[in-house]
Design a protein around this motif. Sequence first.
Motif, mmCIF file in Angstrom:
data_model
loop_
_atom_site.group_PDB
_atom_site.id
_atom_site.type_symbol
_atom_site.label_atom_id
_atom_site.label_comp_id
_atom_site.label_asym_id
_atom_site.label_seq_id
_atom_site.Cartn_x
_atom_site.Cartn_y
_atom_site.Cartn_z
ATOM 1 N N ALA A 166 0.832 -1.208 0.000
ATOM 2 C CA ALA A 166 0.000 0.000 0.000
ATOM 3 C C ALA A 166 0.867 1.259 0.000
ATOM 4 O O ALA A 166 0.620 2.211 -0.750
ATOM 5 C CB ALA A 166 -0.929 -0.010 1.214
ATOM 6 N N LYS A 167 1.923 1.250 0.828
ATOM 7 C CA LYS A 167 2.830 2.405 0.886
ATOM 8 C C LYS A 167 3.542 2.579 -0.450
ATOM 9 O O LYS A 167 3.717 3.694 -0.937
ATOM 10 C CB LYS A 167 3.878 2.212 1.994
ATOM 11 N N LEU A 168 3.971 1.467 -1.028
ATOM 12 C CA LEU A 168 4.670 1.522 -2.314
ATOM 13 C C LEU A 168 3.798 2.196 -3.370
ATOM 14 O O LEU A 168 4.252 3.086 -4.081
ATOM 15 C CB LEU A 168 5.058 0.112 -2.762
ATOM 16 N N GLU A 169 2.542 1.776 -3.447
ATOM 17 C CA GLU A 169 1.618 2.369 -4.422
ATOM 18 C C GLU A 169 1.460 3.870 -4.169
ATOM 19 O O GLU A 169 1.454 4.670 -5.097
ATOM 20 C CB GLU A 169 0.255 1.674 -4.366
ATOM 21 N N LEU A 170 1.353 4.241 -2.911
ATOM 22 C CA LEU A 170 1.201 5.647 -2.540
ATOM 23 C C LEU A 170 2.438 6.448 -2.955
ATOM 24 O O LEU A 170 2.340 7.519 -3.559
ATOM 25 C CB LEU A 170 0.989 5.763 -1.026
ATOM 26 N N PHE A 171 3.626 5.909 -2.648
ATOM 27 C CA PHE A 171 4.877 6.599 -2.976
ATOM 28 C C PHE A 171 5.057 6.724 -4.492
ATOM 29 O O PHE A 171 5.555 7.737 -4.980
ATOM 30 C CB PHE A 171 6.080 5.888 -2.356
ATOM 31 N N ILE A 172 4.672 5.688 -5.228
ATOM 32 C CA ILE A 172 4.770 5.741 -6.691
ATOM 33 C C ILE A 172 3.873 6.849 -7.234
ATOM 34 O O ILE A 172 4.267 7.604 -8.119
ATOM 35 C CB ILE A 172 4.411 4.374 -7.324
ATOM 36 N N GLU A 173 2.660 6.959 -6.667
ATOM 37 C CA GLU A 173 1.722 7.995 -7.112
ATOM 38 C C GLU A 173 2.271 9.399 -6.880
ATOM 39 O O GLU A 173 1.933 10.331 -7.594
ATOM 40 C CB GLU A 173 0.371 7.848 -6.389
ATOM 41 N N GLU A 174 3.135 9.558 -5.877
ATOM 42 C CA GLU A 174 3.675 10.876 -5.543
ATOM 43 C C GLU A 174 4.814 11.312 -6.470
ATOM 44 O O GLU A 174 5.232 12.468 -6.436
ATOM 45 C CB GLU A 174 4.180 10.876 -4.090
ATOM 46 N N MET A 175 5.328 10.386 -7.264
ATOM 47 C CA MET A 175 6.442 10.727 -8.156
ATOM 48 C C MET A 175 5.975 11.662 -9.269
ATOM 49 O O MET A 175 4.806 11.633 -9.666
ATOM 50 C CB MET A 175 7.006 9.449 -8.809
ATOM 51 N N PRO A 176 6.918 12.466 -9.824
ATOM 52 C CA PRO A 176 6.571 13.260 -11.017
ATOM 53 C C PRO A 176 6.072 12.323 -12.122
ATOM 54 O O PRO A 176 6.521 11.173 -12.208
ATOM 55 C CB PRO A 176 7.911 13.900 -11.406
ATOM 56 N N GLU A 177 5.185 12.827 -12.955
ATOM 57 C CA GLU A 177 4.479 11.950 -13.905
ATOM 58 C C GLU A 177 5.396 11.134 -14.799
ATOM 59 O O GLU A 177 5.237 9.918 -14.924
ATOM 60 C CB GLU A 177 3.512 12.762 -14.779
ATOM 61 N N ARG A 178 6.395 11.756 -15.412
ATOM 62 C CA ARG A 178 7.247 11.014 -16.335
ATOM 63 C C ARG A 178 8.039 9.937 -15.595
ATOM 64 O O ARG A 178 8.164 8.813 -16.063
ATOM 65 C CB ARG A 178 8.210 11.965 -17.074
ATOM 66 N N ARG A 179 8.569 10.294 -14.419
ATOM 67 C CA ARG A 179 9.321 9.322 -13.619
ATOM 68 C C ARG A 179 8.423 8.141 -13.236
ATOM 69 O O ARG A 179 8.828 6.988 -13.279
ATOM 70 C CB ARG A 179 9.892 9.986 -12.379
ATOM 71 N N ARG A 180 7.190 8.457 -12.867
ATOM 72 C CA ARG A 180 6.241 7.402 -12.493
ATOM 73 C C ARG A 180 5.983 6.474 -13.681
ATOM 74 O O ARG A 180 6.002 5.249 -13.534
ATOM 75 C CB ARG A 180 4.931 8.026 -12.001
ATOM 76 N N GLN A 181 5.758 7.044 -14.859
ATOM 77 C CA GLN A 181 5.499 6.224 -16.055
ATOM 78 C C GLN A 181 6.686 5.310 -16.371
ATOM 79 O O GLN A 181 6.511 4.133 -16.672
ATOM 80 C CB GLN A 181 5.221 7.130 -17.260
ATOM 81 N N ILE A 182 7.890 5.875 -16.276
ATOM 82 C CA ILE A 182 9.108 5.096 -16.559
ATOM 83 C C ILE A 182 9.260 3.982 -15.531
ATOM 84 O O ILE A 182 9.529 2.826 -15.865
ATOM 85 C CB ILE A 182 10.354 6.017 -16.547
ATOM 86 N N PHE A 183 9.061 4.324 -14.270
ATOM 87 C CA PHE A 183 9.217 3.357 -13.185
ATOM 88 C C PHE A 183 8.233 2.200 -13.339
ATOM 89 O O PHE A 183 8.599 1.034 -13.225
ATOM 90 C CB PHE A 183 8.999 4.060 -11.841
ATOM 91 N N ILE A 184 6.992 2.507 -13.620
ATOM 92 C CA ILE A 184 5.959 1.475 -13.784
ATOM 93 C C ILE A 184 6.278 0.592 -14.988
ATOM 94 O O ILE A 184 6.179 -0.638 -14.918
ATOM 95 C CB ILE A 184 4.551 2.112 -13.908
ATOM 96 N N ALA A 185 6.697 1.224 -16.090
ATOM 97 C CA ALA A 185 7.024 0.454 -17.301
ATOM 98 C C ALA A 185 8.157 -0.529 -17.031
ATOM 99 O O ALA A 185 8.125 -1.680 -17.474
ATOM 100 C CB ALA A 185 7.394 1.399 -18.441
ATOM 101 N N ARG A 186 9.170 -0.086 -16.268
ATOM 102 C CA ARG A 186 10.337 -0.945 -16.025
ATOM 103 C C ARG A 186 10.092 -1.956 -14.911
ATOM 104 O O ARG A 186 10.315 -3.149 -15.069
ATOM 105 C CB ARG A 186 11.556 -0.069 -15.674
ATOM 106 N N LYS A 187 9.629 -1.469 -13.765
ATOM 107 C CA LYS A 187 9.555 -2.324 -12.579
ATOM 108 C C LYS A 187 8.278 -3.148 -12.474
ATOM 109 O O LYS A 187 8.295 -4.249 -11.952
ATOM 110 C CB LYS A 187 9.706 -1.473 -11.313
ATOM 111 N N LYS A 188 7.178 -2.611 -12.960
ATOM 112 C CA LYS A 188 5.920 -3.363 -12.851
ATOM 113 C C LYS A 188 5.632 -4.157 -14.115
ATOM 114 O O LYS A 188 5.171 -5.294 -14.043
ATOM 115 C CB LYS A 188 4.759 -2.420 -12.545
ATOM 116 N N GLU A 189 5.876 -3.525 -15.260
ATOM 117 C CA GLU A 189 5.571 -4.202 -16.522
ATOM 118 C C GLU A 189 6.767 -4.982 -17.054
ATOM 119 O O GLU A 189 6.630 -5.782 -17.974
ATOM 120 C CB GLU A 189 5.098 -3.170 -17.558
ATOM 121 N N GLY A 190 7.946 -4.742 -16.474
ATOM 122 C CA GLY A 190 9.134 -5.497 -16.842
ATOM 123 C C GLY A 190 9.691 -5.194 -18.223
ATOM 124 O O GLY A 190 10.405 -6.007 -18.805
ATOM 125 N N LYS A 191 9.374 -4.021 -18.755
ATOM 126 C CA LYS A 191 9.867 -3.679 -20.102
ATOM 127 C C LYS A 191 11.367 -3.369 -20.042
ATOM 128 O O LYS A 191 11.833 -2.763 -19.079
ATOM 129 C CB LYS A 191 9.128 -2.445 -20.641
#
Length: 193
Positions: free
Chosen positions: A118-143
């Motif tokens: 839950a904290k991880l999701e919250l912290f990810i949401e707080e990131m600047p938009e581009r950083r969040r998109q990059i982070f999700i693409a790499r770490k969650k989607e494994g691209k």
Amino acid sequence: MDQPFNVEQLRRGDSRAFKQFFQYYGEKVFAFAFSYLKNETDAQEIVQEVFLKVWKNRQNLKVNTSLQAYLFTITFNAVKKTFLRRSKEQAFKHSLVDELDSETDVQDFENQYQLVIAKLELFIEEMPERRRQIFIARKKEGKPVKQIAEEMDISVKTIENQITEAMKYLKNRFGTELPEGLNLLVLFLDYDH
């Protein structure tokens, strides 16, 4: 988090699905075990034990439940068992033995695990938009980094820098708000690029 394996196929004993399952979670289980045991051999034994147990009990896997939480529970129990064995065999006393003694309730640990997510999701949401998109693409989607760079039309170096900054941010936030969450974080986030 999307997973590159089919739980139903895994339940039926499909070796390819199991291999994909192992590739997806193996390093995370190792990193979690190693973060407590500080011993590569012991951590590798835990990985073998955990995945052997999953294979033996594959027919009982539930399609709609969190495999991460299931793996976490098995890994936690294996780590606890190793600490108890060490303390008996070598009169080994370590601060974590007290934390992971036989009185420890797995449910408490699972609750903490859910809190970390839950904290991880919250912290990810707080990131600047581009950083969040990059982070999700790499770490969650494994691209792969290169693919993200092409899709976003920015350099590989920029992607790597953004991921590094995102990881620093997460470590700092967890360090401040939930220090005990740092060890659990390795179960579902790798620290490499």
